[in-house]
Motif scaffolding. Sequence first.
Motif, short mmCIF file in Angstrom:
data_model
loop_
_atom_site.label_atom_id
_atom_site.label_comp_id
_atom_site.label_asym_id
_atom_site.label_seq_id
_atom_site.Cartn_x
_atom_site.Cartn_y
_atom_site.Cartn_z
N ALA A 270 0.81 -1.22 0.00
CA ALA A 270 0.00 0.00 0.00
C ALA A 270 0.84 1.27 0.00
CB ALA A 270 -0.93 0.00 1.22
N VAL A 271 2.16 1.13 0.19
CA VAL A 271 3.05 2.31 0.14
C VAL A 271 3.15 2.77 -1.32
CG1 VAL A 271 5.37 3.17 0.55
CG2 VAL A 271 4.35 1.51 2.13
N PRO A 272 2.85 4.03 -1.62
CA PRO A 272 2.86 4.50 -3.01
C PRO A 272 4.22 4.29 -3.69
CG PRO A 272 1.82 6.12 -1.59
CD PRO A 272 2.43 5.09 -0.68
N ASP A 273 4.19 3.75 -4.90
CA ASP A 273 5.43 3.56 -5.66
C ASP A 273 6.09 4.89 -5.98
OD1 ASP A 273 5.09 0.83 -5.61
OD2 ASP A 273 4.05 0.76 -7.55
N GLU A 274 5.28 5.97 -6.07
CA GLU A 274 5.84 7.28 -6.40
C GLU A 274 6.86 7.74 -5.36
OE1 GLU A 274 2.06 6.70 -8.47
OE2 GLU A 274 2.71 6.49 -6.38
N LEU A 275 6.61 7.42 -4.09
CA LEU A 275 7.56 7.79 -3.03
C LEU A 275 8.90 7.09 -3.24
CD1 LEU A 275 5.36 7.70 0.22
CD2 LEU A 275 6.31 9.71 -0.92
N ILE A 276 8.83 5.81 -3.58
CA ILE A 276 10.05 5.03 -3.76
C ILE A 276 10.79 5.49 -5.01
CG2 ILE A 276 10.92 2.69 -4.18
CD1 ILE A 276 8.56 1.65 -2.54
N ASP A 277 10.05 5.74 -6.09
CA ASP A 277 10.69 6.20 -7.33
C ASP A 277 11.33 7.58 -7.13
OD1 ASP A 277 9.88 3.91 -8.62
OD2 ASP A 277 8.03 4.81 -9.40
N ALA A 278 10.66 8.45 -6.38
CA ALA A 278 11.23 9.78 -6.12
C ALA A 278 12.52 9.67 -5.32
CB ALA A 278 10.21 10.64 -5.37
N ALA A 279 12.56 8.75 -4.37
CA ALA A 279 13.78 8.55 -3.58
C ALA A 279 14.91 8.04 -4.46
CB ALA A 279 13.50 7.58 -2.44
N ARG A 280 14.59 7.14 -5.40
CA ARG A 280 15.62 6.64 -6.31
C ARG A 280 16.15 7.76 -7.19
NH1 ARG A 280 12.12 1.70 -7.20
NH2 ARG A 280 13.04 0.06 -5.89
N VAL A 281 15.26 8.61 -7.67
CA VAL A 281 15.69 9.74 -8.51
C VAL A 281 16.62 10.66 -7.73
CG1 VAL A 281 14.89 11.81 -9.71
CG2 VAL A 281 13.66 9.65 -10.01
N ASP A 282 16.36 10.82 -6.44
CA ASP A 282 17.20 11.68 -5.60
C ASP A 282 18.52 11.02 -5.22
OD1 ASP A 282 15.36 13.69 -5.66
OD2 ASP A 282 14.40 13.12 -3.77
N GLY A 283 18.73 9.78 -5.67
CA GLY A 283 19.99 9.11 -5.42
C GLY A 283 20.04 8.27 -4.16
N CYS A 284 18.90 8.00 -3.56
CA CYS A 284 18.87 7.20 -2.35
C CYS A 284 19.06 5.73 -2.69
CB CYS A 284 17.54 7.40 -1.61
SG CYS A 284 17.48 6.65 0.02
N GLY A 285 19.88 5.02 -1.95
CA GLY A 285 20.10 3.60 -2.18
C GLY A 285 18.92 2.77 -1.72
N GLU A 286 18.93 1.50 -2.09
CA GLU A 286 17.79 0.63 -1.77
C GLU A 286 17.60 0.46 -0.26
OE1 GLU A 286 15.58 -0.46 -3.97
OE2 GLU A 286 16.73 0.74 -5.41
N LEU A 287 18.70 0.30 0.47
CA LEU A 287 18.58 0.18 1.92
C LEU A 287 18.10 1.49 2.53
CD1 LEU A 287 18.96 -1.61 4.39
CD2 LEU A 287 21.34 -0.82 4.53
N GLY A 288 18.56 2.59 1.99
CA GLY A 288 18.11 3.90 2.47
C GLY A 288 16.63 4.10 2.21
N ILE A 289 16.15 3.65 1.04
CA ILE A 289 14.72 3.75 0.73
C ILE A 289 13.90 2.98 1.75
CG2 ILE A 289 12.94 3.09 -0.95
CD1 ILE A 289 14.99 3.62 -3.15
#
Length: 282
Positions: free
Chosen positions: A160-179
């Motif tokens: 239920a966590v929006p994919d947009e939040l995760i994609d935005a974090a990836r765009v900002d350069g956040c690693g998978e563990l950080g996400i």
Amino acid sequence: MGRVLRAAGAQGFLLLLAVAALAPIAWALVSAFKPAAEIVSDPLGLDVTTLTVENYRRMFADVPIGQGFLNTAVVLVAKGSLTLFCAPLAAYAFAKYRFAGRELLFGTVLITLMLPTIVLIIPLLLEMKALGWVNTYQALILPGAVDAFAIFWMRQVIAAVPDELIDAARVDGCGELGIFTRIVLPVIRPAMAGLAVLTVMNIYNDFVWPVVAASSERMATLQVVLSTLAQNITGNRIGADYATVTGELLAAASVALVPLLILFIALQKHFINGILAGSVKG
């Protein structure tokens, strides 16, 4: 007027259910302080002038309940930590990653939920024997530490966590563990709290596996100690009668019950929020 009457009727019905559920617990807690003979002769009566802690004193002298609490605490901390660490990570992979065999693997996890515990006991016991882990903390902690239900529940919440939040974090350069730690964990915190309460209750009340895997008194958990309590009382005191055994049983049951009551009362808000987390998507 009709709505008020229906609400009053519903509240009254719920109150009756609460009284029916809490009455045995209240009786056990109060009766543990009554003299042993009085528990048998007048189980529903209460004379405050005769209340005593003699049942507790005798119980602590006859039963190694302290060792049971210690073993349970060790298993609870270690096994609970493994569950709360591994289950969300596995659930995150199932919910947010696309990889070959994902559905098959998740289906296999769900199938394990359908297997009765009794079916797994002999294979697990043979495995523990081959590893030399019988009557050790490893046998009590590792089997079942990565719980299928916990993975399933966390997957439904994380989905239920929006994919947009995760994609935005990836765009900002956040690693998978950080996400996972900075985006996903704060969102699923209520569900994690609910899972923690359920995990504690399940481990604390577990009896079938500990009584098989750790049969020695040194490794017995609290529930195993309670199951052999009557034998311990009669074995440690010659001439122990039915009333004495009953009084000490109630004292031991009260001691075992209090930690769970405190835990649930303290965390009931988080538990309810955790149960509801992920139930509504959008």
